[in-house]
Design a protein around this motif. Structure first.
Motif, PDB file in Angstrom:
ATOM      1  N   CYS A 113       8.338   6.796   4.174  1.00  0.00           N
ATOM      2  CA  CYS A 113       8.651   7.110   5.567  1.00  0.00           C
ATOM      3  C   CYS A 113       7.379   7.430   6.354  1.00  0.00           C
ATOM      4  O   CYS A 113       6.346   7.733   5.771  1.00  0.00           O
ATOM      5  CB  CYS A 113       9.597   8.300   5.643  1.00  0.00           C
ATOM      6  SG  CYS A 113      11.159   8.069   4.768  1.00  0.00           S
ATOM      7  N   TYR A 114       7.487   7.348   7.662  1.00  0.00           N
ATOM      8  CA  TYR A 114       6.401   7.832   8.501  1.00  0.00           C
ATOM      9  C   TYR A 114       6.940   8.909   9.433  1.00  0.00           C
ATOM     10  O   TYR A 114       8.076   8.825   9.916  1.00  0.00           O
ATOM     11  CB  TYR A 114       5.698   6.705   9.262  1.00  0.00           C
ATOM     12  CG  TYR A 114       6.515   5.947  10.275  1.00  0.00           C
ATOM     13  CD1 TYR A 114       6.383   6.198  11.641  1.00  0.00           C
ATOM     14  CD2 TYR A 114       7.391   4.924   9.890  1.00  0.00           C
ATOM     15  CE1 TYR A 114       7.102   5.484  12.588  1.00  0.00           C
ATOM     16  CE2 TYR A 114       8.103   4.197  10.821  1.00  0.00           C
ATOM     17  CZ  TYR A 114       7.961   4.482  12.179  1.00  0.00           C
ATOM     18  OH  TYR A 114       8.675   3.763  13.109  1.00  0.00           O
ATOM     19  N   VAL A 115       6.114   9.925   9.638  1.00  0.00           N
ATOM     20  CA  VAL A 115       6.486  11.080  10.455  1.00  0.00           C
ATOM     21  C   VAL A 115       5.574  11.106  11.675  1.00  0.00           C
ATOM     22  O   VAL A 115       4.352  11.065  11.540  1.00  0.00           O
ATOM     23  CB  VAL A 115       6.340  12.397   9.670  1.00  0.00           C
ATOM     24  CG1 VAL A 115       6.834  13.579  10.514  1.00  0.00           C
ATOM     25  CG2 VAL A 115       7.097  12.323   8.352  1.00  0.00           C
ATOM     26  N   THR A 116       6.167  11.157  12.859  1.00  0.00           N
ATOM     27  CA  THR A 116       5.387  11.184  14.094  1.00  0.00           C
ATOM     28  C   THR A 116       5.736  12.411  14.937  1.00  0.00           C
ATOM     29  O   THR A 116       6.808  12.994  14.790  1.00  0.00           O
ATOM     30  CB  THR A 116       5.639   9.923  14.945  1.00  0.00           C
ATOM     31  OG1 THR A 116       7.040   9.834  15.273  1.00  0.00           O
ATOM     32  CG2 THR A 116       5.224   8.670  14.205  1.00  0.00           C
ATOM     33  N   THR A 117       4.809  12.771  15.800  1.00  0.00           N
ATOM     34  CA  THR A 117       5.044  13.870  16.738  1.00  0.00           C
ATOM     35  C   THR A 117       5.894  13.380  17.893  1.00  0.00           C
ATOM     36  O   THR A 117       5.644  12.305  18.450  1.00  0.00           O
ATOM     37  CB  THR A 117       3.714  14.406  17.276  1.00  0.00           C
ATOM     38  OG1 THR A 117       2.963  14.948  16.195  1.00  0.00           O
ATOM     39  CG2 THR A 117       3.928  15.480  18.330  1.00  0.00           C
ATOM     40  N   LYS A 118       6.904  14.156  18.264  1.00  0.00           N
ATOM     41  CA  LYS A 118       7.703  13.824  19.444  1.00  0.00           C
ATOM     42  C   LYS A 118       6.973  14.342  20.670  1.00  0.00           C
ATOM     43  O   LYS A 118       6.751  15.550  20.811  1.00  0.00           O
ATOM     44  CB  LYS A 118       9.090  14.446  19.358  1.00  0.00           C
ATOM     45  CG  LYS A 118      10.030  13.887  20.417  1.00  0.00           C
ATOM     46  CD  LYS A 118      11.444  14.336  20.212  1.00  0.00           C
ATOM     47  CE  LYS A 118      12.401  13.598  21.138  1.00  0.00           C
ATOM     48  NZ  LYS A 118      11.914  13.390  22.496  1.00  0.00           N
ATOM     49  N   CYS A 119       6.583  13.418  21.535  1.00  0.00           N
ATOM     50  CA  CYS A 119       5.798  13.781  22.717  1.00  0.00           C
ATOM     51  C   CYS A 119       6.711  14.002  23.917  1.00  0.00           C
ATOM     52  O   CYS A 119       7.660  13.255  24.132  1.00  0.00           O
ATOM     53  CB  CYS A 119       4.768  12.695  23.015  1.00  0.00           C
ATOM     54  SG  CYS A 119       3.539  12.534  21.707  1.00  0.00           S
ATOM     55  N   ASP A 120       6.406  15.016  24.666  1.00  0.00           N
ATOM     56  CA  ASP A 120       7.255  15.457  25.767  1.00  0.00           C
ATOM     57  C   ASP A 120       6.866  14.735  27.050  1.00  0.00           C
ATOM     58  O   ASP A 120       5.862  15.049  27.683  1.00  0.00           O
ATOM     59  CB  ASP A 120       7.099  16.974  25.939  1.00  0.00           C
ATOM     60  CG  ASP A 120       8.188  17.557  26.816  1.00  0.00           C
ATOM     61  OD1 ASP A 120       9.106  16.813  27.180  1.00  0.00           O
ATOM     62  OD2 ASP A 120       8.120  18.750  27.128  1.00  0.00           O
ATOM     63  N   GLY A 121       7.661  13.726  27.417  1.00  0.00           N
ATOM     64  CA  GLY A 121       7.392  12.961  28.634  1.00  0.00           C
ATOM     65  C   GLY A 121       8.661  12.319  29.138  1.00  0.00           C
ATOM     66  O   GLY A 121       9.743  12.904  29.022  1.00  0.00           O
ATOM     67  N   LYS A 178       7.808  22.518  13.587  1.00  0.00           N
ATOM     68  CA  LYS A 178       7.028  23.520  14.307  1.00  0.00           C
ATOM     69  C   LYS A 178       5.580  23.062  14.480  1.00  0.00           C
ATOM     70  O   LYS A 178       5.103  22.191  13.763  1.00  0.00           O
ATOM     71  CB  LYS A 178       7.064  24.857  13.572  1.00  0.00           C
ATOM     72  CG  LYS A 178       8.435  25.505  13.512  1.00  0.00           C
ATOM     73  CD  LYS A 178       8.388  26.811  12.727  1.00  0.00           C
ATOM     74  CE  LYS A 178       9.755  27.471  12.658  1.00  0.00           C
ATOM     75  NZ  LYS A 178       9.717  28.729  11.870  1.00  0.00           N
ATOM     76  N   GLY A 179       4.909  23.685  15.432  1.00  0.00           N
ATOM     77  CA  GLY A 179       3.514  23.342  15.679  1.00  0.00           C
ATOM     78  C   GLY A 179       3.236  23.310  17.167  1.00  0.00           C
ATOM     79  O   GLY A 179       4.112  23.613  17.986  1.00  0.00           O
ATOM     80  N   GLU A 180       2.034  22.942  17.519  1.00  0.00           N
ATOM     81  CA  GLU A 180       1.623  22.938  18.923  1.00  0.00           C
ATOM     82  C   GLU A 180       0.928  21.634  19.266  1.00  0.00           C
ATOM     83  O   GLU A 180       0.347  20.952  18.409  1.00  0.00           O
ATOM     84  CB  GLU A 180       0.656  24.100  19.199  1.00  0.00           C
ATOM     85  CG  GLU A 180       1.248  25.484  19.004  1.00  0.00           C
ATOM     86  CD  GLU A 180       0.234  26.583  19.263  1.00  0.00           C
ATOM     87  OE1 GLU A 180      -0.989  26.286  19.242  1.00  0.00           O
ATOM     88  OE2 GLU A 180       0.657  27.736  19.484  1.00  0.00           O
ATOM     89  N   TYR A 181       1.002  21.287  20.553  1.00  0.00           N
ATOM     90  CA  TYR A 181       0.161  20.213  21.072  1.00  0.00           C
ATOM     91  C   TYR A 181      -1.270  20.735  21.186  1.00  0.00           C
ATOM     92  O   TYR A 181      -1.514  21.951  21.058  1.00  0.00           O
ATOM     93  CB  TYR A 181       0.642  19.770  22.451  1.00  0.00           C
ATOM     94  CG  TYR A 181       2.020  19.148  22.475  1.00  0.00           C
ATOM     95  CD1 TYR A 181       2.317  18.031  21.691  1.00  0.00           C
ATOM     96  CD2 TYR A 181       3.025  19.651  23.302  1.00  0.00           C
ATOM     97  CE1 TYR A 181       3.584  17.447  21.728  1.00  0.00           C
ATOM     98  CE2 TYR A 181       4.288  19.071  23.338  1.00  0.00           C
ATOM     99  CZ  TYR A 181       4.558  17.970  22.553  1.00  0.00           C
ATOM    100  OH  TYR A 181       5.808  17.398  22.584  1.00  0.00           O
ATOM    101  N   ALA A 182      -2.206  19.843  21.458  1.00  0.00           N
ATOM    102  CA  ALA A 182      -3.603  20.252  21.628  1.00  0.00           C
ATOM    103  C   ALA A 182      -3.757  21.245  22.775  1.00  0.00           C
ATOM    104  O   ALA A 182      -4.691  22.049  22.804  1.00  0.00           O
ATOM    105  CB  ALA A 182      -4.483  19.029  21.867  1.00  0.00           C
ATOM    106  N   LEU A 234       1.562  18.355  27.281  1.00  0.00           N
ATOM    107  CA  LEU A 234       0.512  17.888  26.395  1.00  0.00           C
ATOM    108  C   LEU A 234      -0.876  18.167  26.968  1.00  0.00           C
ATOM    109  O   LEU A 234      -1.876  18.006  26.270  1.00  0.00           O
ATOM    110  CB  LEU A 234       0.650  16.386  26.128  1.00  0.00           C
ATOM    111  CG  LEU A 234       1.627  15.976  25.010  1.00  0.00           C
ATOM    112  CD1 LEU A 234       3.069  16.198  25.443  1.00  0.00           C
ATOM    113  CD2 LEU A 234       1.415  14.526  24.613  1.00  0.00           C
ATOM    114  N   GLY A 235      -0.933  18.570  28.245  1.00  0.00           N
ATOM    115  CA  GLY A 235      -2.205  18.899  28.860  1.00  0.00           C
ATOM    116  C   GLY A 235      -3.083  17.686  29.126  1.00  0.00           C
ATOM    117  O   GLY A 235      -4.314  17.787  29.080  1.00  0.00           O
ATOM    118  N   LEU A 236      -2.479  16.525  29.429  1.00  0.00           N
ATOM    119  CA  LEU A 236      -3.242  15.302  29.676  1.00  0.00           C
ATOM    120  C   LEU A 236      -3.787  15.282  31.105  1.00  0.00           C
ATOM    121  O   LEU A 236      -3.202  15.856  32.016  1.00  0.00           O
ATOM    122  CB  LEU A 236      -2.358  14.077  29.434  1.00  0.00           C
ATOM    123  CG  LEU A 236      -1.764  13.959  28.021  1.00  0.00           C
ATOM    124  CD1 LEU A 236      -0.810  12.780  27.935  1.00  0.00           C
ATOM    125  CD2 LEU A 236      -2.868  13.824  26.985  1.00  0.00           C
TER     126      LEU A 236
END
Length: 325
Positions: A152-160, A283-287, A222-224
């Motif tokens: 499997c591959y695991v990716t971060t769900k990005c908030d957009g 759990k975790g944080e964006y940059a 995400l602070g882009l």
């Protein structure tokens, strides 16, 4: 499998909440929620309302008026509650386990008012594509068994906000989750123009689906500093199926398209892995330091036969993100 905002489910367990005399925790599917003490016993059927359900204005839901009748993630006496369980007789419904009663009870999904530009809508979502929407692991906890033994591959769900692109039968399609957009004052067309050179390299018959992130979109968690497309799927229109992980990442690499962050490209689920383990991994944080929205889990290959879902793909949303929201 479509999301059931309101469905008939079974109470799997009942647990006390330390220091609480009037409420207790009940488990439904992979969710836990707070209920009145003594209202349910293990094995009882109930109507379960998922988070982000907006309930009708009925006396039974008056306690949710301050929340505008929206079911949200919350904490009561330190216990996490996600959803609402109500007795069948209180709701005036009957049926079998798993029945969808969303329409019968007048429930609809909460959609946050967009903060981004969206003028220039020219039609509905094209029928030759599939809408982007992942089901949460708590709604289908048994699906974890279908991942075991697979790479499997695991990716971060990005908030957009969801973005789909296709050049199909000589016509360009630029879409949000539910609509098609043309040239105008909207972030979808802006994202297309900004990434046009890369998108036009996508082979005929393939559609790109991505998260549009950046300033003015979903508080830019995400602070882009600029509008950015983060691809999470490539869809083969002719075959009517999504590419597997390696093929999807190869297309993006060849075209110069950025993908969502990959946490693990070749992950194998332990035999004892549970829903709680997946939620912990979410759990975790964006940059930027903001709690990330969560993770998405998919198999690398497409040579499998899913039984619970038409596509083996689930998400786990970070509870710290939900509570902060």
């Amino acid at each position: 499998m479509t999301r059931k905002l309101a469905s008939i489910q079974q109470i799997l367990s009942v647990q006390p909440i330390e220091g609480a005399d009037r409420i207790e925790l009940v488990k439904v599917l992979g969710w836990q929620c707070v209920a009145k003490k003594g209202e349910f016993h293990p094995g009882d059927l109930c109507v379960y309302f998922e988070i982000d359900s907006v309930l009708p204005e009925r006396p039974e839901f008056e306690f949710l008026r301050e929340r505008k009748f929206r079911v949200k993630t919350a904490k009561f006496r330190g216990a996490l509650s996600q959803g609402l369980a109500m007795p069948l007789e209180t709701m005036g419904v009957s049926g079998a386990l798993g029945d969808d009663v969303t329409e019968a009870l007048g429930v609809h999904k909460y959609e946050p008012p967009p903060s981004w530009r969206q003028e220039g809508r020219i039609g509905g979502f094209p029928g030759f594509l599939r809408k982007t929407d992942e089901i949460r692991i708590q709604s289908v906890p048994e699906v974890l068994d279908e991942f075991r033994g697979l790479s499997c591959y695991v990716t971060t769900k990005c908030d957009g906000t969801s973005f789909s692109y296709a050049n199909w039968e000589g016509e360009v399609y630029v879409c949000s989750r539910n609509s098609r957009y043309g040239e105008g004052n909207n972030v979808y067309w802006d994202a297309y123009l900004k990434h046009r050179e890369a998108l036009e390299r996508v082979p005929d018959g393939l559609a790109v689906q991505a998260e549009t992130c950046g300033p003015s979109i979903q508080k830019n968690r995400l602070g882009l500093h600029e509008l950015t497309l983060l691809v999470f799927d490539v869809y083969d229109i002719r075959k009517g199926e999504y590419l597997g992980g390696p093929a999807m990442f190869a297309v993006c690499s060849e075209c110069g398209l950025q993908t969502v962050p990959v946490q693990d490209p070749d992950w194998h689920m332990p035999d004892d892995f549970t829903v709680d383990d997946m939620l912990e991994r979410a759990k975790g944080e964006y940059a930027s330091g903001y709690p990330r929205e969560g993770i998405v889990l998919r198999p690398n290959a497409t040579t499998y036969s899913p039984t619970l879902l038409d596509r083996l793909s689930v998400k786990a949303v970070n509870n710290e993100y939900l509570l902060k929201e």
